[in-house]
Design an enzyme around this catalytic site. Structure first.
Site, PDB file in Angstrom:
ATOM      1  N   ASP A 172       0.805  -1.384  -0.011  1.00 30.66           N
ATOM      2  CA  ASP A 172      -0.077  -0.039   0.035  1.00 30.66           C
ATOM      3  C   ASP A 172       0.673   1.232  -0.035  1.00 30.66           C
ATOM      4  OD1 ASP A 172      -2.402  -1.686   0.243  1.00 30.66           O
ATOM      5  OD2 ASP A 172      -2.523  -1.111   2.280  1.00 30.66           O
ATOM      6  N   ASP A 396     -11.253  -5.613   5.583  1.00 27.58           N
ATOM      7  CA  ASP A 396     -10.444  -4.550   4.821  1.00 27.58           C
ATOM      8  C   ASP A 396     -10.689  -3.297   5.630  1.00 27.58           C
ATOM      9  OD1 ASP A 396      -9.510  -6.539   2.884  1.00 27.58           O
ATOM     10  OD2 ASP A 396     -11.223  -6.119   1.624  1.00 27.58           O
TER      11      ASP A 396
HETATM   12  C1  BGC Z   1      -5.141  -4.318   8.488  1.00 26.28           C
HETATM   13  C2  BGC Z   1      -4.084  -4.904   9.425  1.00 26.28           C
HETATM   14  C3  BGC Z   1      -4.638  -6.446   9.450  1.00 26.28           C
HETATM   15  C4  BGC Z   1      -4.219  -7.097   7.927  1.00 26.28           C
HETATM   16  C5  BGC Z   1      -4.704  -8.442   7.766  1.00 26.28           C
HETATM   17  C6  BGC Z   1      -4.972  -4.747   7.017  1.00 26.28           C
HETATM   18  O1  BGC Z   1      -6.080  -4.102   6.248  1.00 26.28           O
HETATM   19  O2  BGC Z   1      -4.733  -2.944   8.563  1.00 26.28           O
HETATM   20  O3  BGC Z   1      -4.540  -4.701  10.718  1.00 26.28           O
HETATM   21  O4  BGC Z   1      -3.553  -7.241  10.164  1.00 26.28           O
HETATM   22  O5  BGC Z   1      -5.124  -6.118   7.012  1.00 26.28           O
HETATM   23  O6  BGC Z   1      -5.986  -8.962   7.798  1.00 26.28           O
END
Ligand code: BGC
Length: 457
Positions: A172, A396
């Site tokens: 990201d 998400d």
């Molecule tokens: C979140 C994390 C999470 C990851 C996996 C991300 O979008 O910000 O906190 O561990 O997704 O699910």
């Protein structure tokens, strides 16, 4: 798979196979230590080849607790280090050492890959709010000393020397500096800040150099997905920026073993019913609204082509790609079974595409998605593995504002009632309702992913 050429340093070929085994054996003769703990095994070309992959017991338990979840609860998924506290473990959960200890026990002395997602850059995820992190844009010193250094110290522990530790470095981030900064219609001020202060580039260079110094760590840098950097304007510029990051803070491109595409995204591995070279009545599918001049229609063609461009940008000719197939299956009753009608390019593409999103810029808890290809080693040329880096069932982002202490914001792309913005062509976001914070368990999504799995479960 890809060519057997030896990569940069340190790679198989410097001291491979029998020579290494003999050397290790002779070390143990003198020290009396078992050969396996004398030194890390030399890096192999594809860490997934001939290896099993770590099953995260915490994810596995959540999956198994769901009706029907036992069908996939033994699949390997990524372990996310998404904040400083995750190193020790949050809310009484497993920390990094716990996972590595468990990985050693799962390995039974045989090759085992453990997949870690390293995800806490300063000013993280500048174009979205759902996974904004805990560190502000200027907190590079904390990122180094409180996040990367402690992780590197643990990974370097000789107790873990036999594991193939795979790090997915910072999803990201870098592509946002190409696509979402001033001069682009999708500019976001927070991304301009990160471009100007250089802290994404420096943070990633630092992480790569620290982890790259540990011989049994395999760094895989995030490389977005076709629906983000598949356009001509973004493709080469992203590869060059990744190379710049790989040379920052004392790192070199040799610290990068490979790249991952589609992490936590929904882009299909293959669109079976049309290709970028198709045309309808003399009009290229590139001119369809869905493809919108992109050069790629799916992840496999994108990953294979981007690999070549990365090599051109200075990465080793042996770099391998991973594709996150956790949620890109698009099965179920809405899946087209053949090409669309050849009436015009739009009907042709829309009728045949398995990606049922409203717009390829949609990324949050996509309605209709299904589990994709099961994790597999060396599934195609240039591809080291299909992986489930995003653990299926983890949200998400929240579909409404939820106060929290994880630095998670409310992104309207996770709110199904939103009308959209330029990043998704001003379309509805196509996200599921009633979603919890990012990373939290989302049972309804997990159930839908299983129901729409392709290949079916
Ligand atoms: C979140 C994390 C999470 C990851 C996996 C991300 O979008 O910000 O906190 O561990 O997704 O699910």
């Amino acid at each position: 798979m890809r060519s057997a050429s030896v990569r940069g340093t340190p790679r198989k070929g410097l001291m491979g196979g029998v020579a290494a085994a003999v050397a290790l054996a002779s070390v143990s003769l003198f020290t009396g230590a078992p050969a396996s703990s004398a030194a890390p095994a030399p890096r192999v070309d594809n860490p997934y080849s001939g290896a099993r992959v770590y099953v995260n017991p915490e994810w596995s338990a959540k999956a198994a607790a769901e009706p029907g979840g036992d069908r996939i609860a033994n699949q390997p998924t990524g372990v996310w280090l998404d904040r400083i506290a995750a190193i020790e473990g949050v809310n009484g959960g497993m920390g990094l050492r716990d996972h590595l200890d468990e990985a050693v026990s799962q390995s039974g002395g045989q090759p085992l890959v453990i997949q870690l997602v390293v995800y806490d850059l300063p000013g993280r995820d500048c174009a979205a709010l759902a996974s904004n992190g805990e560190l502000g844009p200027d907190e590079l010193p904390r990122y180094k000393s409180e996040f990367i250094d402690p992780i590197a110290a643990i990974l370097a522990d000789p107790a873990y020397a036999d594991l193939r530790i795979l790090t997915v470095v910072e999803i990201d981030s870098l592509p946002n500096l190409v696509t979402n900064t001033s001069g682009r219609p999708t500019a976001v001020p927070a991304c301009d800040v990160m471009k100007q202060n250089g802290n994404y580039v420096k943070g990633i260079g630092y992480a790569l150099s620290k982890f790259g110094a540990i011989e049994n760590v395999y760094n895989y840098l995030d490389s977005a997905h076709h629906g983000w950097i598949g356009w001509d304007d973004n493709f080469g510029a992203s590869a060059e920026l990744f190379a710049e990051a790989a040379r920052a803070e004392g790192s070199t491109p040799a610290n990068v073993h490979g790249f991952i595409t589609n992490t936590a995204n929904y882009s299909p591995t293959r669109e079976p019913h049309f290709t970028i070279d198709d045309s309808v009545n003399g009009t290229s599918v590139r001119q369809s609204k869905w493809v919108d001049w992109n050069r790629y229609v799916d992840e496999l063609t994108f990953a294979q082509a981007f690999r070549q461009r990365l090599v051109q940008a200075g990465f080793d000719s042996g770099v391998g790609m991973l594709i996150d197939t956790s949620r890109n299956g698009w099965g179920g009753s809405a899946r087209p079974t053949g090409p669309g009608p050849r009436t015009n390019v739009d009907e042709y593409v829309n009728g045949g595409r398995i990606d049922r999103r409203i717009h390829p810029g949609n990324w949050c808890n996509q309605s209709g998605a299904g589990l994709g290809e099961r994790p597999a080693a060396a599934p195609a040329s240039g591809i080291d593995a299909y992986v489930w880096m995003k653990p299926p069932g983890e949200s998400d982002g929240a579909s409404e504002e939820i106060p929290n202490e994880e630095g998670k914001g409310f992104d309207r792309m996770c709110d199904p009632t939103y009308e959209g913005n330029p990043l998704n062509g001003n379309n509805p976001p196509g996200s599921l309702p009633d979603a919890p914070l990012s990373g939290h368990w989302f049972s309804a999504q997990f159930q839908e992913l299983m129901a729409n799995a392709y290949p079916p479960l």
